[in-house]
Write a protein that holds these residues in place. Structure first.
Motif, PDB file in Angstrom:
ATOM      1  N   GLY A  91     -45.389 -22.814   5.543  1.00 37.44           N
ATOM      2  CA  GLY A  91     -47.276 -22.344   4.865  1.00 37.44           C
ATOM      3  C   GLY A  91     -47.534 -22.197   6.097  1.00 37.44           C
ATOM      4  O   GLY A  91     -48.132 -23.088   7.148  1.00 37.44           O
ATOM      5  N   ALA A  92     -48.718 -21.524   5.935  1.00 38.27           N
ATOM      6  CA  ALA A  92     -50.670 -21.710   6.787  1.00 38.27           C
ATOM      7  C   ALA A  92     -50.687 -22.983   6.205  1.00 38.27           C
ATOM      8  O   ALA A  92     -51.184 -23.928   7.770  1.00 38.27           O
ATOM      9  CB  ALA A  92     -51.199 -21.222   6.003  1.00 38.27           C
ATOM     10  N   ASP A  93     -50.930 -23.550   5.370  1.00 40.65           N
ATOM     11  CA  ASP A  93     -51.140 -25.114   4.887  1.00 40.65           C
ATOM     12  C   ASP A  93     -50.435 -26.306   5.605  1.00 40.65           C
ATOM     13  O   ASP A  93     -50.384 -27.214   5.732  1.00 40.65           O
ATOM     14  CB  ASP A  93     -51.613 -25.605   3.308  1.00 40.65           C
ATOM     15  N   GLY A  95     -48.821 -25.670   8.464  1.00 43.58           N
ATOM     16  CA  GLY A  95     -48.661 -25.753   9.987  1.00 43.58           C
ATOM     17  C   GLY A  95     -48.588 -24.935  10.555  1.00 43.58           C
ATOM     18  O   GLY A  95     -47.757 -24.614  11.443  1.00 43.58           O
ATOM     19  N   GLN A  96     -47.482 -23.195   9.481  1.00 40.74           N
ATOM     20  CA  GLN A  96     -46.593 -22.729  10.319  1.00 40.74           C
ATOM     21  C   GLN A  96     -47.562 -21.686  10.139  1.00 40.74           C
ATOM     22  O   GLN A  96     -48.098 -21.085  10.344  1.00 40.74           O
ATOM     23  CB  GLN A  96     -45.443 -22.243   8.692  1.00 40.74           C
ATOM     24  N   GLU A  97     -46.691 -21.227  12.066  1.00 35.56           N
ATOM     25  CA  GLU A  97     -47.272 -20.655  12.710  1.00 35.56           C
ATOM     26  C   GLU A  97     -46.638 -18.884  13.381  1.00 35.56           C
ATOM     27  O   GLU A  97     -47.289 -17.645  12.343  1.00 35.56           O
ATOM     28  CB  GLU A  97     -47.859 -20.687  14.579  1.00 35.56           C
ATOM     29  N   VAL A  98     -45.289 -18.921  13.010  1.00 33.82           N
ATOM     30  CA  VAL A  98     -44.587 -17.605  12.507  1.00 33.82           C
ATOM     31  C   VAL A  98     -44.454 -17.749  11.542  1.00 33.82           C
ATOM     32  O   VAL A  98     -43.517 -18.814  11.418  1.00 33.82           O
ATOM     33  CB  VAL A  98     -43.502 -17.716  14.278  1.00 33.82           C
ATOM     34  N   MET A  99     -44.106 -16.000  10.709  1.00 34.98           N
ATOM     35  CA  MET A  99     -43.894 -16.260   9.566  1.00 34.98           C
ATOM     36  C   MET A  99     -42.246 -15.804   9.265  1.00 34.98           C
ATOM     37  O   MET A  99     -42.336 -15.002   9.217  1.00 34.98           O
ATOM     38  CB  MET A  99     -44.855 -15.702   8.548  1.00 34.98           C
ATOM     39  N   HIS A 100     -41.806 -16.954   9.981  1.00 35.85           N
ATOM     40  CA  HIS A 100     -40.430 -16.835   9.698  1.00 35.85           C
ATOM     41  C   HIS A 100     -39.972 -18.291  10.081  1.00 35.85           C
ATOM     42  O   HIS A 100     -39.839 -19.152  11.006  1.00 35.85           O
ATOM     43  CB  HIS A 100     -39.381 -16.399  11.145  1.00 35.85           C
ATOM     44  N   LEU A 101     -39.018 -18.804   9.066  1.00 35.44           N
ATOM     45  CA  LEU A 101     -38.237 -19.759   8.677  1.00 35.44           C
ATOM     46  C   LEU A 101     -37.669 -20.292  10.515  1.00 35.44           C
ATOM     47  O   LEU A 101     -36.871 -19.799  10.816  1.00 35.44           O
ATOM     48  CB  LEU A 101     -37.128 -20.264   7.779  1.00 35.44           C
ATOM     49  N   HIS A 102     -38.129 -21.729  10.477  1.00 35.97           N
ATOM     50  CA  HIS A 102     -37.993 -22.190  11.943  1.00 35.97           C
ATOM     51  C   HIS A 102     -37.830 -23.831  11.979  1.00 35.97           C
ATOM     52  O   HIS A 102     -38.678 -24.373  11.015  1.00 35.97           O
ATOM     53  CB  HIS A 102     -38.745 -21.246  13.154  1.00 35.97           C
TER      54      HIS A 102
END
Length: 115
Positions: A91-93, A95-102
């Motif tokens: 999620g955004a909080d 630190g996720q920048e690309v919204m595809h699990l990685h």
């Protein structure tokens, strides 16, 4: 496999955007990060479009286990012998920048270390 036509990782999985692949099977694609934080920095991406860990369901248990078990093998193949770090931003909080699990796997001297 479901995909999001606007997702950069789905486009990489589909071969529409090139990547320096490290590994691929029917469930997972692993490739070098384009902005590495360590000498070895790869991303493991499920081919199934899952937005983040927050959307994981019981049916994703085997996929996540497969990703986790794959990391040590790939890091060894890439010459990482003194340990590595895995990170999944959610999620955004988170630190996720690309919204595809990685999953990030980082190895080599630690640039995030303070000395």
């Amino acid at each position: 496999m479901s995909a999001d036509p606007n997702c950069i990782f789905c486009k990489i999985v589909a071969g529409q955007i090139p990547a320096r692949k490290v590994y691929e099977d029917e469930y997972i694609l692993a490739f070098h990060d384009i902005a590495p934080w360590a000498p070895v920095h790869i991303l493991l991406v499920p081919k199934l479009h899952i937005v983040s860990m927050a959307q994981l369901q019981p049916e994703h248990e085997a996929l996540m286990g497969r990703m986790s078990v794959l990391v040590p093998r790939l890091m060894q193949e890439l010459g990482v012998s003194n340990g590595f770090r895995t990170v999944i931003n959610t999620g955004a909080d988170g630190g996720q920048e690309v919204m595809h699990l990685h999953m990030h796997a980082l190895g080599g001297p630690r640039p995030w270390s303070k000395g």
